[in-house]
Design a protein around this motif. Sequence first.
Motif, short mmCIF file in Angstrom:
data_model
loop_
_atom_site.label_atom_id
_atom_site.label_comp_id
_atom_site.label_asym_id
_atom_site.label_seq_id
_atom_site.Cartn_x
_atom_site.Cartn_y
_atom_site.Cartn_z
N ILE A 298 79.21 12.68 25.87
CA ILE A 298 78.03 13.50 25.43
C ILE A 298 76.97 12.59 25.28
O ILE A 298 77.04 11.42 24.84
CB ILE A 298 78.41 14.09 24.16
CG1 ILE A 298 77.07 15.09 23.47
CG2 ILE A 298 78.79 13.28 23.07
CD1 ILE A 298 77.71 15.79 22.35
N LEU B 50 78.05 16.28 28.26
CA LEU B 50 76.94 17.33 27.61
C LEU B 50 75.80 16.50 27.46
O LEU B 50 75.75 15.60 26.93
CB LEU B 50 77.67 17.60 26.27
CG LEU B 50 78.71 18.53 26.21
CD1 LEU B 50 79.35 18.71 24.91
CD2 LEU B 50 78.69 19.89 26.74
N ASP C 193 74.16 23.39 27.70
CA ASP C 193 75.29 23.07 28.72
C ASP C 193 76.31 24.04 28.41
O ASP C 193 76.66 24.16 27.17
CB ASP C 193 75.36 21.63 28.65
CG ASP C 193 74.48 20.91 29.21
OD1 ASP C 193 73.58 21.30 29.85
OD2 ASP C 193 74.32 19.49 29.11
N ALA D 3 78.76 23.31 25.40
CA ALA D 3 78.08 22.66 23.98
C ALA D 3 78.28 23.53 22.85
O ALA D 3 78.57 22.88 21.77
CB ALA D 3 76.60 22.65 24.69
#
Lengths: 407, 407
Positions: free
Chosen positions: B203, B248, B253, B256
């Motif tokens: 992420i 992410l 996305d 998410a």
Amino acid sequence: MTDISPLASPFPDLPPISGVRIAVSRAGYKAWDRADLTYVALDAGTVVAGVTTQSKCPSPEVEWCRAALLLGEARALVVNAGNSNAFTGNRGRAAVEAIAARVAGSVGCKPSGVFVASTGVIGVPLPIDKAEAGIDAALAAPEASWQEAAAAISTTDTFPKGAVTTAIVGGKTVTLAGIIKGSGMIAPDMATMLGFVFTDAAIAPGLLQRMLDEANAETFSCITVDGDTSTSDTVLAFATGRAGNAALAHEDDAGADAFQAALTDLCRQLAQLVVRDGEGARKFITVTVEGAETDRSAHRIALSIANSPLVKTAIAGEDANWGRVVMAVGKAGEPAERDKLAIRFGATQVAENGLAVEGYDEAPVAAHLKGDEVEIGVDLGLGDGRATVWTCDLTHGYISINADYRS
Amino acid sequence: MTDISPLASPFPDLPPISGVRIAVSRAGYKAWDRADLTYVALDAGTVVAGVTTQSKCPSPEVEWCRAALLLGEARALVVNAGNSNAFTGNRGRAAVEAIAARVAGSVGCKPSGVFVASTGVIGVPLPIDKAEAGIDAALAAPEASWQEAAAAISTTDTFPKGAVTTAIVGGKTVTLAGIIKGSGMIAPDMATMLGFVFTDAAIAPGLLQRMLDEANAETFSCITVDGDTSTSDTVLAFATGRAGNAALAHEDDAGADAFQAALTDLCRQLAQLVVRDGEGARKFITVTVEGAETDRSAHRIALSIANSPLVKTAIAGEDANWGRVVMAVGKAGEPAERDKLAIRFGATQVAENGLAVEGYDEAPVAAHLKGDEVEIGVDLGLGDGRATVWTCDLTHGYISINADYRS
């Protein structure tokens, strides 16, 4: 029954106030064997000022007093102890109206001349029959003493609280006497608890109101026991005008400053008595903050310290845990710079410039904390703002009183 | 030593997080026989987000983390227990820099990749020699378990606290595990206590920060033990990226939302564990406010209730004293209309339209209050704003712990 607070003060010798007559009776609002209704008759011409709770859920008594204060005239005061009558809807309002009507009929005044305050459990309508019988008994009762009245307005208080002072106004000595009740659910930033001030001074009601507001800001709004705010908080000041002084009408009249000083002094005495009877209190704590950006900011920081459970338990434990004072300054949300902060306990500086004083000796601090009067001083080093507030420590006694008190 | 909280939860079975390696050692910050330094090694590529105390007097660790968070990369975490290093001036800053330098030299990273958190007494500089020896010992130590780490970061905590959850992100299962410490000096409206979340998800650091902010607002900022705010509060979230999901980068996305939900869930579990270990706690209290003008207003009213000593002692005493809830609503300073207010304990409505429910039966409320999970519900009847906060009762245990804790 709770023991008398170790911080209790003896009830002072309060003189009569000309134009004020007190009686008490047993309305029986609770199953107790004591007077719980206080009736104060006030001579015609008495003016009144007041400050009331900032709670969004005020009692009907508070709403009644607010409306009556707009007229500024008073002929009687009724105080009920054992039932606050708060959060009781129409029935609560009806009880206040019934009390005012009963007294007004007897005195021969408008109902708006009758001020009513009640203290005790929330959520139970004040029984009108008991109130009316209590009023009738009080109207027929012999004159009571200040101390009897101070006892009759009490609830969880462990000692009766009164104060007196005088001022010279226009060459005449005027007397100010007051009684107060309060022990828990005490927080500042509003008129706190039930307090009643009586004076024989002649003064215009608008000026009396402004002076009471000013005194309140420096006294009742500077105390806290537990940060909780009553739905019934009320302070009323009654002036009978019997002292014979030329009536005060403006702040710049001769004697106005002296009267303001006396009123503030009386309110400070009364406010401090409430802290001395704080639920479970063993220590009287004075928190002084200086060097803040403004007085208001200093006041908020002082209250953050005075309301901190961790500071209050540290004082209860006689522990010089100044880190908790740092914590309370830091959480106040007011301007503060860690590396300019200085802290003292009593006369001993313990921290300066954001860290412990070099070679700091805990012995004098430990000795100071063993006493029952503790001072915490904070200097923020930012400006000229300053404030003092008073509180008490947080002890097992507070828990015992409040975890066992039945609604 | 304090007994284990009656509200304690057993430590869950936490799986390893790929890219995370834990060790503990005995730095000896206090005279105790336990690990008090926790070292977490993080694989290259680990990103980090964090929230820290809003105290105006933060510790040097907090300042260090804030600066390092701007870079968003982490290779190691060091947690010291027993000394918060707060309010220690240049010596405190030097200790943090020494720790970061020592670890950076071993790992081969920049000092800014080393995150440091400390908890314990305020005002005593963290001893650099003990920290360095502790780090060297941890670097040479075998891998430790999550539970050992959770115990090593504790101070007055009575049980180790951890939580785990998973989410599906881009077809890959990612795992989130966390540990936390905290028991007193717990107040909301900021990142509270020391909490550490680790995930193998990939992420972007900016997104992780926004998601942690959102989770924090609904979890750590919704708990309170005593309304006091630490100078050291820090929550850090580390993402190693080893799960193999497509990283992410944006809120929209795929996956998410699932990751946000899992992160918030994990943070809620951790936050509630802190309340379950609140100093002296015997009851876990959920306060839900609805019908407020805004969510923010509901949150403030809920906190006013959750921080009220009189509400908390009433729950400790298993007393259905709903008048104290009225009081706490009234003092919050937020829009409220007494005559629209409704209050429930558990599933039982006790007050409506500003007065007690007709024929209110206290029996089911009394039964609810005897349990160790208590719910207080308030409906203001004004709008759609709502909030939930969690707290514990206020007992003799809190006084005993805090009036005896020596600075």
